[in-house]
Design an enzyme around this catalytic site. Structure first.
Site, PDB file in Angstrom:
ATOM      1  N   LYS A   1       8.777  -2.486  -3.199  1.00 19.05           N
ATOM      2  CA  LYS A   1       7.797  -3.892  -3.917  1.00 19.05           C
ATOM      3  C   LYS A   1       8.887  -4.888  -4.289  1.00 19.05           C
ATOM      4  CE  LYS A   1       4.217  -4.636  -7.312  1.00 19.05           C
ATOM      5  NZ  LYS A   1       3.428  -3.968  -8.419  1.00 19.05           N
TER       6      LYS A   1
ATOM      7  N   SER B   1      -1.542  -4.147  -8.026  1.00 18.12           N
ATOM      8  CA  SER B   1      -0.541  -5.333  -7.415  1.00 18.12           C
ATOM      9  C   SER B   1       0.377  -4.746  -6.181  1.00 18.12           C
ATOM     10  CB  SER B   1       0.061  -6.124  -8.525  1.00 18.12           C
ATOM     11  OG  SER B   1       1.094  -5.009  -9.066  1.00 18.12           O
TER      12      SER B   1
ATOM     13  N   SER C   1      -1.712  -0.461 -10.552  1.00 19.25           N
ATOM     14  CA  SER C   1      -1.273  -1.053  -9.651  1.00 19.25           C
ATOM     15  C   SER C   1      -0.729  -0.186  -8.537  1.00 19.25           C
ATOM     16  CB  SER C   1      -0.215  -2.168  -9.932  1.00 19.25           C
ATOM     17  OG  SER C   1      -0.861  -3.129 -10.584  1.00 19.25           O
TER      18      SER C   1
END
Length: 491
Positions: free
Chosen positions: A78, A159, A183
């Protein structure tokens, strides 16, 4: 014929050790998969050349007999982690061109274990969002499609939406994500993959771009529970550079999967039954309860009376910490700088241009609740309620060992459907936020499809640092559900 991109990490590991495939072959297959799924906008930065170079070294390393537990396994990271020499943008215009000169502790652990980085995945800006639509680099598209509306683009959740979608689309074998209020778990549910948020303090936050420091935690997203156990085992551990890192032994999570759940006490929190909850969510929850009973677990109802306050409390605490953390982005030290007639105007221009709408909204909320005259009324009261929420969980552990809930109140929704309705968007985290507020480990496992053909997940929550039992419970759900479906837009 064996399809390399359909292998799990455990399967690939065995084939690599046996010499049946090479790391270079595995990496090349996933690079082709990245190209085939490029329309999904999964990556902000691709590092294919570096990956091939690392794969060649892994093959040499394996021949020497000295290899890590993830030797030659292609994964993604990420874009919230600082990676030496590779752009770390947090999906924000604010960090345009920011290339760290150091490595985050968690990614350093993964590289030491032999993992190969294929790229940095797309995400909501500064991890603020539940749909992966707030990224400066554009939205990520979920590789899953509705059966009756195959042309409609769906969100992957957020996210860590890019990480979850990349794993589901077979572009990578596993991915690194972060979880502040859900997330990792919510996008895992939307994309039909496994996602675990470990106990706060289990993984180092050093080198992870901060959103809400008392909540942020790193975790893996994979296609199986075993793969998550393998990745987390390499990521976790004490780090003297993170004052919230806890110095306790990291168990062998993969070995824990050999144990069953007979005699384990599983709680079903009654406050998670929401009025108007879709029947198919209730149906998979009922199935999960049945599977645990059939496996010899003891299932009982429990009460977490302060659950209803978790979401509003989270949206006071998290923005407050975000407003403080993001104050460092002023055009002087990092990334973007928009000049003005004086220093004050330069600050204003830079922050107005650099931050997206959702980030600006949360900074303003956070600044408001921390301001003089409102601190006691909002922030201090929220912290007191947070303690009550944690107390609820502590009380429940007197009678149960695990808690079973749905992961999200719905399947993946359509891009643009909720982006202008912050309350509707925030409600996506209603089942995941309580465990985050209490710092507890929790995992999402795909267990079935909705009537629209979209994946649905169940969540398990455990006591602090009892990830072993969490994996055992997740292994039972995975075995009972036998979820084998693959999204139409996968490579």
């Amino acid at each position: 014929m064996m399809i390399l991109t359909d292998l799990t990490i455990a399967e690939a590991r065995n084939l690599l050790i046996a010499g049946d495939i090479s790391s270079v072959e595995l990496t090349e297959a996933h690079i082709r998969a990245m190209e085939a799924t490029s329309s999904l906008n999964l990556f902000i930065t691709e590092t294919c050349e570096q990956a091939l170079s690392k794969a060649e070294k892994s093959d040499t390393q394996r021949l020497s007999g000295n290899q890590g537990k993830l030797e030659g396994i292609p994964i993604a990271v990420k874009d919230l982690f600082c990676t030496h020499g590779v752009l770390a943008s947090a999906a924000s215009k604010m960090l345009t061109g920011y290339t760290p000169c150091y490595e985050s502790t968690v990614t350093k652990h993964l590289w030491n274990a032999g993992a190969v980085m294929l790229g940095k995945t797309n995400m909501d800006e500064f991890a603020m969002g539940s749909s992966n639509e707030t990224s400066y680099y554009g939205p990520v598209t979920n590789p899953w499609q509705r059966v009756n509306e195959p042309t409609v683009k769906l969100v992957p959740g957020g996210s860590s939406g890019g990480s979850a979608a990349a794993v589901a689309a077979r572009a990578v074998m596993g991915a690194l994500g972060t979880d502040t209020g859900g997330s990792i778990r919510q996008p895992a549910s939307f994309c039909g993959v496994v996602g675990i948020k470990p106990t706060y303090g289990r993984c180092s936050r050093w080198g992870m771009i901060a959103f809400a420091s008392s909540l942020d935690q790193a975790g893996p997203l994979t296609r199986t529970v075993r793969d998550s156990a393998i990745m987390l085992g390499e990521m976790a551990g004490y780090d003297a550079k993170d004052s919230t890192s806890v110095n306790i032994e990291v168990p062998d999570y993969e070995a824990a999967l050999k144990k069953n759940v007979k005699g384990v006490r599983v709680g079903v929190p009654q406050e998670y039954f929401l009025e108007g909850m879709p029947k198919e969510i209730q149906c998979i929850w009922d199935k999960g309860i049945t599977w645990f009973k059939e496996a010899g677990a003891e299932v009982k109802d429990v009460s977490l009376p302060h659950t209803k306050y978790a979401l509003p409390t989270y949206y006071i605490v998290a923005p407050a910490e975000a407003s403080s953390n993001l104050a460092r982005y002023d055009g002087v030290r990092y990334g973007l700088r928009i000049e003005g007639k004086d220093l004050q105007e330069m600050y204003e221009n830079t922050r107005a241009e650099g931050f997206g709408r959702e980030v600006r909204r949360r900074i303003m909320i956070g600044t408001y609740v921390l301001s003089a005259g409102y601190y006691d009324a909002y922030y201090l009261k929220a912290q007191k309620v947070r303690t009550k929420i944690a107390d609820d969980f502590r009380n429940s552990w007197k009678s149960v060992d695990l808690l079973l809930t749905p992961t999200a109140p719905s399947a993946a929704f359509v891009q643009g459907e909720k982006i202008n309705d912050p309350i509707a968007m925030y409600l996506n985290d209603i089942f995941t936020v309580p465990a985050s507020m209490a710092g507890l480990p929790a995992i999402s496992v795909p267990v079935g499809l909705s009537s629209e053909g979209l994946p649905l997940g169940l969540q398990l929550i455990a006591k602090p640092f009892d990830e072993e039992l969490l994996f055992r419970g997740a292994g039972l759900l995975e075995l009972a559900a036998n979820f084998k479906e693959k999204p139409k837009l996968a490579a």
